[in-house]
Scaffold this active site. Structure first.
Site, short mmCIF file in Angstrom:
data_model
loop_
_atom_site.label_atom_id
_atom_site.label_comp_id
_atom_site.label_asym_id
_atom_site.label_seq_id
_atom_site.Cartn_x
_atom_site.Cartn_y
_atom_site.Cartn_z
N ARG A 52 24.64 33.38 -21.81
CA ARG A 52 26.10 33.81 -22.02
C ARG A 52 26.51 32.25 -22.32
O ARG A 52 27.53 31.76 -22.80
CB ARG A 52 26.55 34.34 -21.07
CG ARG A 52 28.22 34.77 -21.15
CD ARG A 52 28.45 35.75 -20.04
NE ARG A 52 29.97 35.87 -20.30
CZ ARG A 52 30.79 35.63 -19.26
NH1 ARG A 52 30.40 35.28 -18.01
NH2 ARG A 52 32.24 35.95 -19.26
N HIS A 56 29.00 30.67 -25.18
CA HIS A 56 30.35 30.32 -24.81
C HIS A 56 30.34 28.52 -24.90
O HIS A 56 31.51 28.09 -25.30
CB HIS A 56 30.55 30.49 -23.16
CG HIS A 56 31.18 31.79 -23.28
ND1 HIS A 56 32.17 32.23 -22.63
CD2 HIS A 56 30.59 33.10 -23.56
CE1 HIS A 56 32.53 33.50 -22.56
NE2 HIS A 56 31.40 34.12 -22.84
N GLY A 62 31.12 23.92 -31.33
CA GLY A 62 29.71 23.92 -31.69
C GLY A 62 28.80 23.64 -30.54
O GLY A 62 29.36 23.45 -29.28
N ASN A 84 35.83 32.01 -18.95
CA ASN A 84 34.46 31.35 -18.57
C ASN A 84 34.36 30.97 -17.06
O ASN A 84 33.41 30.73 -16.49
CB ASN A 84 34.47 29.69 -19.05
CG ASN A 84 34.38 29.67 -20.44
OD1 ASN A 84 33.70 30.44 -21.17
ND2 ASN A 84 35.07 28.75 -21.14
N PRO A 151 35.59 35.22 -28.57
CA PRO A 151 35.67 36.57 -28.79
C PRO A 151 35.99 37.38 -27.71
O PRO A 151 35.46 37.35 -26.66
CB PRO A 151 34.52 37.32 -29.63
CG PRO A 151 33.78 35.88 -30.16
CD PRO A 151 34.35 34.78 -29.05
N HIS A 181 23.55 41.74 -24.32
CA HIS A 181 24.21 42.58 -23.60
C HIS A 181 22.89 43.40 -22.56
O HIS A 181 23.39 44.25 -21.75
CB HIS A 181 25.29 43.20 -23.63
CG HIS A 181 26.45 42.37 -23.81
ND1 HIS A 181 27.65 43.10 -24.21
CD2 HIS A 181 26.66 41.11 -23.50
CE1 HIS A 181 28.64 42.02 -24.55
NE2 HIS A 181 28.00 40.96 -23.88
N THR A 182 21.69 43.48 -23.48
CA THR A 182 20.86 44.20 -22.42
C THR A 182 20.45 43.39 -21.20
O THR A 182 19.86 43.98 -20.23
CB THR A 182 19.39 44.19 -23.28
OG1 THR A 182 18.49 45.23 -22.70
CG2 THR A 182 18.90 42.73 -23.38
N THR A 227 18.36 48.61 -17.36
CA THR A 227 17.30 47.64 -16.94
C THR A 227 17.85 46.16 -17.38
O THR A 227 17.76 45.48 -18.05
CB THR A 227 15.97 47.73 -18.01
OG1 THR A 227 16.68 47.49 -19.50
CG2 THR A 227 15.37 48.97 -18.03
N ASP A 232 15.20 44.30 -23.32
CA ASP A 232 14.62 45.44 -24.23
C ASP A 232 15.79 45.68 -25.06
O ASP A 232 16.90 45.39 -25.24
CB ASP A 232 14.03 46.40 -23.34
CG ASP A 232 14.89 46.91 -22.20
OD1 ASP A 232 16.22 47.10 -22.27
OD2 ASP A 232 14.59 47.31 -21.13
#
Length: 304
Positions: A52, A56, A62, A84, A151, A181-182, A227, A232
């Site tokens: 993440r 961010h 950039g 943040n 976003p 987001h897994t 999980t 995965d």
């Protein structure tokens, strides 16, 4: 930013190189990898934080480590934006930087360390390993107002495609990157609005699960899938079951333009892994600073 393709690296920025530190700091990559692996053995939940952090950082100004700069009396930096405040893993970057500076001072940028740490976090969580070129320089700007371009978890698929498209990402990239987001969790404050009005895109039993989570307050955490520490394709299976935590998650399955991509990843984890690698290479090279556009910070939290 001019891009060219080389074997195995379809999204490589001119000026970056796989061998950038080969002569100046050959131990840099191993130091980052060891630091990340040691930290994640102690706390596997930090893998999501490092991934993440890259996003961010790169999405604003950039990939230039602007997310790491501390606020000063004259400037409120990106890291103090409400978007943040829940970021984690800063201490891992600091630790890697300190060890690298002791070995080869003034050579390895904080921006490169973030990119390498995110890559290693994915692999440590049993995800795919992808190569990234090095040579990013650290930026000199970090302002809270720039984070308005991040976003929101309340965007629909069309808005996500538009927002990411402005930075060169395809709808497939959007879905693949959302697959990060897994790993990790969402806080109640980012999805509680979905519980106040009937939402046919949510499974009724999952509504009850989220409601129970939010009964503990806005900072209560809900894993994105079953999980949370394993990389995965379970996230995409959850979307098929109408059990996406964020509105911006579930919208990917609800929208015809992205539903088939979700279904493809839910069926074929290898396909997800491959597309995720490609998208992360592209993300890691987003609007990098080169040469006089930046510098190499001695301390990742303050300008030289």
């Amino acid at each position: 930013m001019l891009m060219h393709a080389i074997i195995g690296l379809p999204y490589t920025v001119m000026g970056l190189s796989m061998s950038y530190y080969m002569m100046s700091c050959p131990a840099a990559e191993q130091i980052v990898t060891n630091t990340v692996n040691n930290a994640l053995r102690a706390d596997p939940t930090l893998a999501a934080g490092l991934i993440r952090m890259l996003f961010h950082d790169c999405f604003i100004e950039g990939c230039d480590a602007s997310i790491l700069l501390d606020s000063t009396k004259d400037n409120t930096a990106e890291k103090d934006s409400p978007a943040n405040l829940s970021l984690r893993g800063y201490e891992i970057i600091d630790d890697a930087k300190k060890k690298i500076e002791a070995t080869c001072p003034g050579v390895v940028s904080c921006a490169d360390i973030i990119a390498m740490a995110a890559r290693d976090a994915v692999f440590s969580a049993n995800g795919p390993y992808y190569q990234i070129p090095k040579g990013r320089f650290d930026g000199k700007r970090s302002k809270i107002e720039d984070t308005r371009n991040l976003p929101s978890p309340f965007l629909n698929a069309s808005q996500l495609i538009q927002t990411f498209g402005q930075r060169g990402f395809t709808p497939q990239d959007v879905v693949a990157l959302s697959g990060a987001h897994t790993l990790g969790v969402a806080r109640c404050q980012s999805f509680k609005a979905r519980l106040t009005t009937p939402d046919s895109s949510m499974d009724s039993s999952f509504v009850n699960t989220l409601t129970k989570t939010c009964s503990a307050g806005d900072n209560a955490e809900q894993p994105f899938d079953a999980t949370r520490n394993n990389f995965d394709n379970a996230y995409f299976n959850a979307l098929q079951r109408k059990s996406g935590v964020l509105f911006s998650d579930q919208t990917l399955f609800n929208t015809p333009a992205t539903r088939n991509i979700v279904n493809g990843y839910a069926f074929n984890q290898a396909k997800f892994f491959f597309d995720f690698q490609m998208a992360m290479q592209k993300m890691s090279n987003l609007d990098v600073k080169l040469g006089s556009q930046g510098d190499v910070r001695k301390n990742c939290r303050i300008l030289n």
